[in-house]
Design an enzyme around this catalytic site. Structure first.
Site, PDB file in Angstrom:
ATOM      1  N   ASP A   8       0.791  -1.229   0.000  1.00 58.45           N
ATOM      2  CA  ASP A   8       0.000   0.000   0.000  1.00 58.45           C
ATOM      3  C   ASP A   8       0.826   1.282   0.000  1.00 58.45           C
ATOM      4  O   ASP A   8       0.319   2.351  -0.315  1.00 58.45           O
ATOM      5  CB  ASP A   8      -0.950   0.015   1.204  1.00 58.45           C
ATOM      6  CG  ASP A   8      -0.219  -0.020   2.546  1.00 58.45           C
ATOM      7  OD1 ASP A   8       1.028  -0.065   2.557  1.00 58.45           O
ATOM      8  OD2 ASP A   8      -0.892  -0.010   3.596  1.00 58.45           O
ATOM      9  N   HIS A   9       2.122   1.191   0.318  1.00 57.15           N
ATOM     10  CA  HIS A   9       2.919   2.402   0.532  1.00 57.15           C
ATOM     11  C   HIS A   9       3.675   2.899  -0.709  1.00 57.15           C
ATOM     12  O   HIS A   9       4.155   4.034  -0.705  1.00 57.15           O
ATOM     13  CB  HIS A   9       3.949   2.157   1.642  1.00 57.15           C
ATOM     14  CG  HIS A   9       3.453   2.502   3.016  1.00 57.15           C
ATOM     15  ND1 HIS A   9       2.330   1.925   3.559  1.00 57.15           N
ATOM     16  CD2 HIS A   9       3.914   3.363   3.955  1.00 57.15           C
ATOM     17  CE1 HIS A   9       2.131   2.403   4.779  1.00 57.15           C
ATOM     18  NE2 HIS A   9       3.082   3.287   5.045  1.00 57.15           N
ATOM     19  N   SER A  65       5.700   7.799  12.759  1.00 59.92           N
ATOM     20  CA  SER A  65       5.699   6.485  12.132  1.00 59.92           C
ATOM     21  C   SER A  65       6.503   5.465  12.925  1.00 59.92           C
ATOM     22  O   SER A  65       7.403   5.806  13.688  1.00 59.92           O
ATOM     23  CB  SER A  65       6.275   6.604  10.714  1.00 59.92           C
ATOM     24  OG  SER A  65       6.578   5.341  10.184  1.00 59.92           O
ATOM     25  N   ARG A 107      -1.889  12.592  10.105  1.00 55.55           N
ATOM     26  CA  ARG A 107      -0.689  13.369  10.426  1.00 55.55           C
ATOM     27  C   ARG A 107      -0.582  14.577   9.525  1.00 55.55           C
ATOM     28  O   ARG A 107      -0.984  14.545   8.362  1.00 55.55           O
ATOM     29  CB  ARG A 107       0.573  12.516  10.262  1.00 55.55           C
ATOM     30  CG  ARG A 107       0.679  11.444  11.295  1.00 55.55           C
ATOM     31  CD  ARG A 107       2.088  10.899  11.475  1.00 55.55           C
ATOM     32  NE  ARG A 107       2.021   9.940  12.568  1.00 55.55           N
ATOM     33  CZ  ARG A 107       2.329   8.655  12.456  1.00 55.55           C
ATOM     34  NH1 ARG A 107       2.782   8.179  11.316  1.00 55.55           N
ATOM     35  NH2 ARG A 107       2.205   7.854  13.484  1.00 55.55           N
ATOM     36  N   ARG A 138       8.545   3.437  11.522  1.00 55.22           N
ATOM     37  CA  ARG A 138       9.644   3.019  10.643  1.00 55.22           C
ATOM     38  C   ARG A 138      10.955   2.814  11.395  1.00 55.22           C
ATOM     39  O   ARG A 138      11.519   3.711  12.000  1.00 55.22           O
ATOM     40  CB  ARG A 138       9.814   4.016   9.492  1.00 55.22           C
ATOM     41  CG  ARG A 138      10.288   5.392   9.866  1.00 55.22           C
ATOM     42  CD  ARG A 138      10.144   6.369   8.721  1.00 55.22           C
ATOM     43  NE  ARG A 138       8.746   6.631   8.420  1.00 55.22           N
ATOM     44  CZ  ARG A 138       8.292   7.741   7.821  1.00 55.22           C
ATOM     45  NH1 ARG A 138       9.133   8.681   7.452  1.00 55.22           N
ATOM     46  NH2 ARG A 138       7.014   7.914   7.582  1.00 55.22           N
ATOM     47  N   ASP A 196       3.463  -0.787  11.386  1.00 60.84           N
ATOM     48  CA  ASP A 196       2.980   0.527  10.995  1.00 60.84           C
ATOM     49  C   ASP A 196       2.355   1.147  12.231  1.00 60.84           C
ATOM     50  O   ASP A 196       1.644   0.468  12.986  1.00 60.84           O
ATOM     51  CB  ASP A 196       1.951   0.434   9.863  1.00 60.84           C
ATOM     52  CG  ASP A 196       1.610   1.802   9.296  1.00 60.84           C
ATOM     53  OD1 ASP A 196       2.151   2.162   8.242  1.00 60.84           O
ATOM     54  OD2 ASP A 196       0.788   2.512   9.921  1.00 60.84           O
TER      55      ASP A 196
END
Length: 780
Positions: free
Chosen positions: A127-128, A669, A474, A671, A192
């Protein structure tokens, strides 16, 4: 379901037992699958119940819902030390979910572990990596072409190691989880930060870094600091223009971006029943913006309705039998309690530049005028993982339909992001998508798109001051379009739609009038829409790849010359000595999110190549020395240059370095690249006033030292030209502060204390060089 109900009745009579005993028998007999895609993986409410009863007896007090689910997944409920906010829990999550940008590094780490197959049900969601440019179909085709190497790696790695694979175009990870995998009482971790979306279906769903996911996929108990519990009691009911999004926008204004750190936010009270299941998911999703570990709602009829509509009535029936364990106990204690009367709540809009700057929609125009924020709205964007449900699209279409009836279209540009292929297909069938197109909208691919910076924006130049309004979660500086002058505001989809039609922040749809094509004034009526389609959902195209039962012949190829993927080399072990004469790479001023540390947008293409993506290390952070981003002094050459280049220079010359940060460092995030990159380029410690939860854990996992000033004022004692020595590592122990000697250029020194939150296991990660290194040691 009649045979099921009959079985319940017969068992109750035969056993003469309480309801949950019956349910235990049924769980073993019925063996309700966790999802349609994993028919042999069953929901273990019986084990949840057993563990809850053990803990309840030990603690001898009423339990919150959060405690029931979390403690119900303890690895050793009989002996686990439990103290909110202090002890570390060892947990057994039910499943793992990964989005494609973080799955690359997670799967590369899993490959490095040498294990043959994942130990728990796991999925990858593409999806990213789909950039919003022209529209859904064209953008999807382009993404498949550009990202073919990465998609092939993820598909083959999934097939090799037993991970389900959702192809590009399937939708956003959190919508897919809600539709297929979340259920009341589940403990799910996802790579995520918006994984808490699943709390809308009564689960504890927590965002983590890839290394945490690897632990769970490897069958290792997952560690989490025992969370505190913040209660949010909802009374009254939602009505008019007020939406579920306004609940979390209000809560964000109350708690700020760090007020939920270390806590689960648990919603309860009579107002809960006025919120749809997907509305509850919206609230939980954006709970990530207050730093919460996750958020959750108690199981109710709205969840049952959603489960049934998404083909999971068997799960709903089983949940009914165990409902006592899926709601909080009467008289349970919350560490903090917030009360919100939904009947009095007004529509909100938060921003710009931070998601906790809350304004009632009625006031934002005057505030914008006072602050000098642009009033004209250049683009309105609806969708994202936070607000892309059928109900969201229906309420937006209801607003758009009124404008069309008066001959109006959007004055602002307008985009729509469906949350999943199922949502896209259903809103196409039911006419919502066409209404949104008719009002001037462009339907984008089923993906994250502009929400994460995947937006090829053409209407402005970088540096041009402008305003956008989104239904995203965000709005950090430059997040959506890489333009630091874009003032981004977050609100509900229906308010975005109304503002895009009006074209200005000064419009309040509750009181203000629009002028129709015929010159007559009219006022928009509050939108009303079905929370779920009256017909069944249209599943759309089949986008799921099952992992094969036998994957022994499956190959996973990573080219040594690839610019997108790179096999990982283990980080070096701790050398057994204190860290002497650390150079300060950068002293960060103010907010430093994971977007500042490891930018997304165009950098997403390097998420599987550690060396290449390290070229974005801290390029968004503001250097206190000169007030600039991506400009730091090289202590050897005395020249200013980009942060990554300076870090590489230090690494090449054997100079170890440290970062100094401000409050809530690493918010945003999940990440883990924001932890991998500094480790890869020679960093040894990050010293701040405070950390965001996920980032602090990610740093520990990669063998770095996340440390905090015992006295936050000591931040001001350190200057970019100083050198630091961290002492006490030979006696590194939980709860024992470390000593830091600040060496100033003039020869003077100061000594300060640094705190940490390491436990024994995490200290072993540090000594081994990383959590992955430690896993390999234990395997040997």
């Amino acid at each position: 379901m009649a045979p099921y109900s009959l079985l319940v009745s017969r068992l109750q009579k035969a056993l003469g037992a309480r309801q949950y005993h019956v349910a235990s028998v049924l769980c073993q007999r019925a063996k309700v699958a966790m999802s349609h895609f994993e028919p042999n993986e069953y929901i273990r409410y019986d084990l949840l119940e057993k563990n809850i009863n053990i803990v309840r007896k030990r603690l001898n007090r009423p339990l919150t819902l959060s405690e029931k689910i979390v403690y119900g997944h303890l690895d050793d409920p009989a002996n686990q030390e439990i103290e909110r906010g202090k002890t570390y829990l060892r947990l057994r999550p039910d499943r793992v979910a990964m989005q494609d940008a973080t799955a690359q590094m997670a799967m590369l780490q899993f490959i490095s572990s040498g294990l043959p197959r994942v130990a728990v049900p796991s999925t990858i969601h593409c999806d990213h990596l789909i950039e919003a440019q022209l529209g859904g179909e064209k953008d999807l085709r382009r993404a498949k072409d550009i990202n073919q190497e990465v998609y092939n790696f993820l598909a083959t790695a999934g097939a090799k190691y037993g991970v389900g694979f959702w192809r590009p175009g399937s939708g956003i990870i959190h919508q897919i989880i809600l539709e297929n995998y979340a259920y009341p009482g589940v403990l799910l971790i996802g790579t995520d930060s918006h994984t808490p979306n699943g709390g809308g279906l009564g689960g504890i769903c927590i965002g983590v870094g890839g290394a945490d996911a690897v632990d769970v996929m490897a069958g290792i108990p997952w560690e989490l600091k025992c969370p505190k519990v913040i209660g949010v009691k909802l009374t009254g009911s939602l009505s008019g223009w007020t939406s579920p999004k306004d609940v979390i926008l209000k809560v964000a204004g109350i708690l700020t971006v760090k007020g939920g750190t270390g806590a689960i936010v648990e919603y309860h009270g009579p107002g809960v029943d006025s919120i749809s299941c997907t509305g509850m998911a919206t609230i939980c999703n954006m709970g990530a913006e207050i730093g919460a570990t996750t958020s959750v709602f108690p199981y109710n009829h709205r969840m049952k309705k959603y489960l049934s509509k998404t083909g999971r009535a068997d799960i709903a029936n089983l949940a009914d039998e165990f409902k006592d364990h899926l709601v909080p106990d009467s008289g349970c204690h919350y560490d903090q309690l917030i009360e919100i009367n939904l009947s009095e709540l007004k529509p909100h809009i938060n921003g710009p530049f931070t998601p906790d700057l809350a304004h009632p929609v009625a006031e934002v125009g005057s505030v914008a005028e006072k602050e000098g924020w642009p009033l004209d709205i250049r683009v309105g964007l609806i969708g994202s993982c936070t607000n892309s449900s059928y109900e969201d699209m229906g309420r937006s279409a209801a607003v758009a339909k009124q404008a069309l009836a008066h001959g109006l279209q959007c004055k602002s540009q307008f985009t729509i992001t469906p949350g999943s292929e199922q949502i896209r297909a259903t809103i196409e069938r039911d006419g919502y998508a066409q209404i949104l197109r008719d009002v001037g909208g462009v339907v984008l691919a089923n993906a994250c798109g502009p929400c994460i910076g995947q937006w090829d924006r053409k209407d402005i130049k970088k540096g041009e001051k402008n305003t956008i309004v989104t239904s995203y979660n965000r709005n950090f500086t430059g997040r959506n379009d890489a333009n630091p002058e874009t003032h981004a505001f977050v609100t509900s989809p229906e308010i975005v739609t109304a503002l895009a039609i009006a074209g200005t922040l000064k419009f309040n749809p509750e009181t203000d009038f629009l002028t129709g094509k015929d010159g007559k004034k009219f006022k928009l009526e509050a939108p009303d829409a079905d929370e779920l389609p009256r017909a069944e959902f249209d599943p759309g195209q089949d986008t799921y790849q099952h992992p094969p039962k036998d994957s022994s012949g499956q190959q996973v190829d990573v080219s040594p010359t690839s610019q997108r993927l790179q096999l990982l080399e283990p980080f070096d072990k701790w050398d057994g000595r204190d860290l002497e004469d650390l150079q300060i790479l950068i002293k960060v001023k103010g907010k430093c999110t994971t977007d500042h540390i490891s930018a997304a947008g165009p950098w997403l293409k390097f998420r599987g190549h550690l060396d290449n993506i390290s070229n974005n290390l801290l390029i968004g952070a503001i250097n206190v020395e000169n007030g600039k981003a991506n400009s730091v002094r090289n202590a050897i050459t005395q020249e200013f240059g980009p942060v990554p280049d300076t870090a590489r220079y230090y690494k090449k010359h054997g100079i170890r370095w440290v970062v100094i940060g401000d409050e809530n460092y690493g918010e945003g995030s999940s990440r883990e690249h924001a932890a991998l990159e500094p480790r890869h380029l020679g960093g040894r410690a990050i010293i701040t006033k405070s950390f965001a939860r996920i980032h602090e854990t990610n740093l520990k996992k990669q063998g770095l030292l996340p440390l905090t000033f015992a006295d936050p004022a000591d931040y001001n004692k350190i200057h970019p030209v100083d050198k630091l020595t961290i002492k006490g590592l030979k006696d590194f122990a939980p709860g024992k502060p470390l000593t830091c000697i600040i060496k100033h250029p003039n020869g003077t020194q100061e000594t300060i204390l640094l705190n940490h939150t390491f436990n024994e296991t995490q200290i072993e990660w540090f000594r081994a060089g990383s959590a992955l290194n430690r896993m390999k040691e234990l395997q040997k």
